[in-house]
Write a protein that holds these residues in place. Structure first.
Motif, mmCIF file in Angstrom:
data_model
loop_
_atom_site.group_PDB
_atom_site.id
_atom_site.type_symbol
_atom_site.label_atom_id
_atom_site.label_comp_id
_atom_site.label_asym_id
_atom_site.label_seq_id
_atom_site.Cartn_x
_atom_site.Cartn_y
_atom_site.Cartn_z
ATOM 1 N N ALA A 99 -37.513 18.744 -52.299
ATOM 2 C CA ALA A 99 -36.461 19.330 -53.143
ATOM 3 C C ALA A 99 -36.878 19.509 -54.584
ATOM 4 O O ALA A 99 -36.061 19.900 -55.419
ATOM 5 C CB ALA A 99 -35.201 18.446 -53.083
ATOM 6 N N SER A 100 -38.103 19.244 -54.949
ATOM 7 C CA SER A 100 -38.525 19.393 -56.352
ATOM 8 C C SER A 100 -39.990 19.820 -56.388
ATOM 9 O O SER A 100 -40.742 19.579 -55.437
ATOM 10 C CB SER A 100 -38.343 18.082 -57.111
ATOM 11 O OG SER A 100 -39.211 17.091 -56.613
ATOM 12 N N PRO A 101 -40.392 20.459 -57.448
ATOM 13 C CA PRO A 101 -41.813 20.855 -57.573
ATOM 14 C C PRO A 101 -42.755 19.670 -57.550
ATOM 15 O O PRO A 101 -43.861 19.761 -57.027
ATOM 16 C CB PRO A 101 -41.853 21.583 -58.913
ATOM 17 C CG PRO A 101 -40.441 22.006 -59.177
ATOM 18 C CD PRO A 101 -39.577 20.965 -58.554
ATOM 19 N N GLU A 102 -42.301 18.538 -58.140
ATOM 20 C CA GLU A 102 -43.182 17.373 -58.148
ATOM 21 C C GLU A 102 -43.455 16.873 -56.734
ATOM 22 O O GLU A 102 -44.587 16.513 -56.375
ATOM 23 C CB GLU A 102 -42.567 16.253 -58.996
ATOM 24 C CG GLU A 102 -42.503 16.556 -60.480
ATOM 25 C CD GLU A 102 -41.346 17.472 -60.852
ATOM 26 O OE1 GLU A 102 -40.546 17.798 -59.944
ATOM 27 O OE2 GLU A 102 -41.243 17.854 -62.032
ATOM 28 N N ASP A 103 -42.378 16.866 -55.882
ATOM 29 C CA ASP A 103 -42.561 16.423 -54.505
ATOM 30 C C ASP A 103 -43.491 17.346 -53.737
ATOM 31 O O ASP A 103 -44.309 16.894 -52.925
ATOM 32 C CB ASP A 103 -41.203 16.340 -53.803
ATOM 33 C CG ASP A 103 -40.305 15.286 -54.446
ATOM 34 O OD1 ASP A 103 -39.076 15.398 -54.307
ATOM 35 O OD2 ASP A 103 -40.845 14.354 -55.092
ATOM 36 N N LEU A 138 -36.204 22.823 -51.641
ATOM 37 C CA LEU A 138 -36.249 23.345 -53.015
ATOM 38 C C LEU A 138 -36.007 24.837 -53.063
ATOM 39 O O LEU A 138 -35.429 25.355 -54.006
ATOM 40 C CB LEU A 138 -37.625 23.018 -53.629
ATOM 41 C CG LEU A 138 -37.933 23.656 -54.993
ATOM 42 C CD1 LEU A 138 -36.982 23.093 -56.044
ATOM 43 C CD2 LEU A 138 -39.377 23.407 -55.377
ATOM 44 N N PRO A 191 -39.387 22.667 -65.540
ATOM 45 C CA PRO A 191 -38.039 22.493 -66.086
ATOM 46 C C PRO A 191 -37.823 23.197 -67.397
ATOM 47 O O PRO A 191 -36.724 23.616 -67.712
ATOM 48 C CB PRO A 191 -37.944 20.957 -66.237
ATOM 49 C CG PRO A 191 -38.918 20.397 -65.270
ATOM 50 C CD PRO A 191 -40.029 21.380 -65.197
#
Length: 662
Positions: A99-103, A138, A191
């Motif tokens: 669900a996030s770019p970092e993941d 995401l 972000p």
């Protein structure tokens, strides 16, 4: 795909002719087990799991799956297959839940999670068609099914085979072939609105490492759900050739989020928009006045042979009339009479031309130029020995606005040309006739009488110019500011007439054989605006004359006394009586000693240059001490000039060759 990865499968490259005659081996897969790719591709759907049971049975029975034989995966048995299938399903579910770019970045770059799928340095996911893996959370929106590729680079070597071979033919036969499009690598929006990892997200680290190792990868499609990534994709997809004249200027282009990431028409549209935006940034869209200013810094040769060949627009700019007002053709041996005729016929607004050292120019070309350019004001032709009276006479006839004529070192010039100048060119102000040995007093008198606005007159070694010419010039040209009679057979009786020139600023009396001290002192007294006096090579000039010059020359700044009969008293008098003289050159004066050099340096507050070249009685140690004590004064000796030359050479990057010196 199984044959590509199996141990005994044939490679795509053609075998040699000898191998074709051999008996083909049986294409048995290295692993007679279910395909791990099928678990990954179909692991999220119930139907896929049901079909995989059949696939498992077929593998156990020996039929094998074409996705098997992944080198490096060691499965001991059917039980091992179950463990691999569970891990593959878990891996696919984890990817779908991101669900996030970092993941996403951690998932794609994590060696721990993907280690079980690595085989001979090849990632399992890199061989899976991107559209068969569900997108992470995401990039999923409510009610909309979007296919997102995994941003992992695909090796170029894999492009030689069809992409449908990379999918299980039994389970995914309905999937259409998707031709890879030439689009930039996927980018995740940070972000703060920018791009992470320098505009390459997800697989950016892997891409960088691959680029360093020399492996080339095909770019993947952009993410349709990110507007920022689409902008970066359009910018990064533009090649340097699309920029404006190689400047690489590009504009951000919008991208439709509803379009498929692998659609070629979308890429074509972005390319077209990028090229259109680049056209608006072309250097040719600058105002013509700015381009003309840029081209004005080029020489005539550079404009004609380089800039004018870029395009038709630049050719027209190079032919602008302002570039052909002042034409400098000096030293160009390609210049001929035909070229001057063409210039004259096309550009009739020429105001200044320089043809010095052009040996291919003759009287005909100069006469043609003069007849077509009546506005010519400045004419320079040094060392054109092939030119005669015809060229200068036609210039005087057709160009009455001439203000400058420099024709030094032309042996064929005679008094006839000077008479024409005096007759037609009443605006003439600057004349240089040095080393024109055919000129005599008749021509000089006619010139002086016709050109009463003359301000600069320079003669050098004109052996037939005598005191009569000096008198005529002094009486008829009251505005003279610069006068030079170097090496001419004039005497003090002629030079004394120069006292009538109240505006005289520069006087060059070098190598006047019959020049006495009284005449020089009288000229200095009467000419109050005199700032530069050159008395070099006159052995009659002594200390007394220099002392009077220092006292009376209230505006004098430059005094040249090379090879004059002076001693230390002359230098001491200059330092004591003059508060304006800045330059003193006493080179080759054998009677100058350390005392004179030291006294003038100590007493003179205006001195900035002292020439002591070949003053053999001045010790170099004394000069070194004076250089340290008076850093504002430049001392010119053989040693000091050599040091300054070396210092300038070092500043320009020169270094001595140690190999030669050793």
């Amino acid at each position: 795909m199984g044959h590509l990865l199996s141990k005994n499968g044939y490679r795509l490259k053609k075998r040699t002719r000898k191998l074709h005659h051999r008996k083909k081996k049986k294409r048995n897969c290295f692993l007679q087990l279910p395909c791990m790719l099928c678990f990954i591709v179909h692991g999220n759907s119930s139907s896929g799991l049901e079909d995989d049971s059949d696939h498992l049975e077929a593998s156990v029975n020996g039929s094998g799956c074409h996705h098997s034989s992944i080198t490096g995966i060691s499965v001991p048995g059917v039980g091992g297959v179950g463990i691999g299938a569970a891990a593959a399903s878990k891996l696919a579910e984890r990817y779908a839940s991101l669900a996030s770019p970092e993941d996403c970045s951690k998932f794609l770059l994590s060696p721990r999670d993907l280690a079980i799928w690595e085989g001979q340095g090849r990632s399992l996911l890199s061989a899976v068609p991107a559209k068969l893996i569900p997108p992470p959370a995401l990039f999923r929106t409510a009610g909309v099914s979007v296919t997102v590729p995994i941003p992992v680079p695909v090796p170029v070597s894999g492009c030689t085979s069809d992409h449908t071979e990379m999918v299980c033919k039994r389970k995914c036969s309905e999937v259409q072939r998707c031709t890879p499009c030439k689009q930039p690598r996927c980018s995740f929006a940070a972000p703060d609105g920018g791009l992470e990892n320098g505009g390459v997200a997800g697989g950016g680290g892997e891409a960088a490492s691959n680029s360093e190792t020399g492996h080339c990868h095909l770019p993947l499609c952009p993410l349709p759900s990110s507007s920022t990534s689409s902008s970066s994709s359009s910018a990064s997809s533009s090649s340097p050739a699309d920029g404006c004249c190689g400047l690489g200027l590009h504009a951000d282009l919008p991208q439709n989020s509803d379009s498929s990431p692998c659609c070629l028409h979308q890429y074509d549209d972005s390319q077209a928009r990028s090229s259109e935006a680049a056209d608006h940034l072309s250097i040719n869209h600058l105002p013509s006045s700015i381009l003309l200013k840029v081209l004005s810094h080029l020489t005539v040769k550079e404009r004609c042979l380089c800039a004018s060949l870029v395009c038709k627009y630049w050719r027209d700019l190079c032919l602008d009339f302002q570039f052909w007002k002042q034409i400098d053709l000096s030293g160009l041996q390609q210049v001929t009479d035909d070229l001057l005729v063409k210039i004259a016929s096309r550009r009739q607004n020429v105001t200044e031309i320089n043809i010095s050292d052009c040996r291919g120019v003759h009287d005909h070309g100069v006469s043609s130029l003069a007849s077509h350019c009546p506005g010519l004001q400045k004419y320079t032709a040094y060392r054109c020995k092939q030119l005669g009276d015809s060229s200068l006479s036609n210039l005087a006839k057709y160009c009455p606005l001439l203000v400058k004529v420099h024709v030094g070192n032309q042996d064929k010039l005679t008094d006839e040309a000077l008479k024409k100048l005096g007759e037609h060119c009443s605006e003439l102000k600057d004349v240089h006739l040095g080393q024109c040995y055919g000129i005599s007093d008749d021509g000089m008198v006619a010139l002086a009488r016709g050109c009463r606005k003359l301000q600069r007159l320079y003669l050098q070694e004109n052996k037939m110019v005598t005191d009569q010419s000096v008198q005529a010039v002094a009486e008829n040209c009251p505005e003279l500011q610069f006068v030079g009679f170097m090496g001419c057979p004039v005497t003090s009786q002629g030079v004394i007439h120069l006292t009538a020139l109240r505006n005289l600023n520069v006087l060059d009396l070098r190598h006047i054989s019959e020049l006495n001290n009284e005449t020089v002192m009288e000229v200095v007294r009467k000419c109050r605006n005199l700032s530069s006096l050159n008395l070099c090579l006159n052995w009659s000039i002594n200390d007394r004359c220099v002392e009077i010059i220092a006292k009376e020359g209230r505006s004098l700044k430059e005094l040249y006394l090379v090879s004059c009969k002076i001693t230390d008293h002359a230098l001491i008098a200059i330092g004591q009586y003059s508060s304006t003289i800045e330059t003193v050159d006493a080179g080759w004066c054998k009677d100058i000693t350390d005392q004179g050099a030291t006294q003038i340096a100590q007493s003179s507050k205006s001195l900035r240059y002292l020439g002591l070249m070949r003053c053999d009685k001045v010790n170099e140690e004394t000069v070194e001490r004076l250089v340290v004590q008076y850093p504002h004064i430049v001392f010119s000796t053989v040693m000091q000039d050599c040091k300054r030359t070396l210092e300038r050479a070092y500043q320009m990057g020169w270094s001595p060759n140690t190999s030669n010196t050793s």
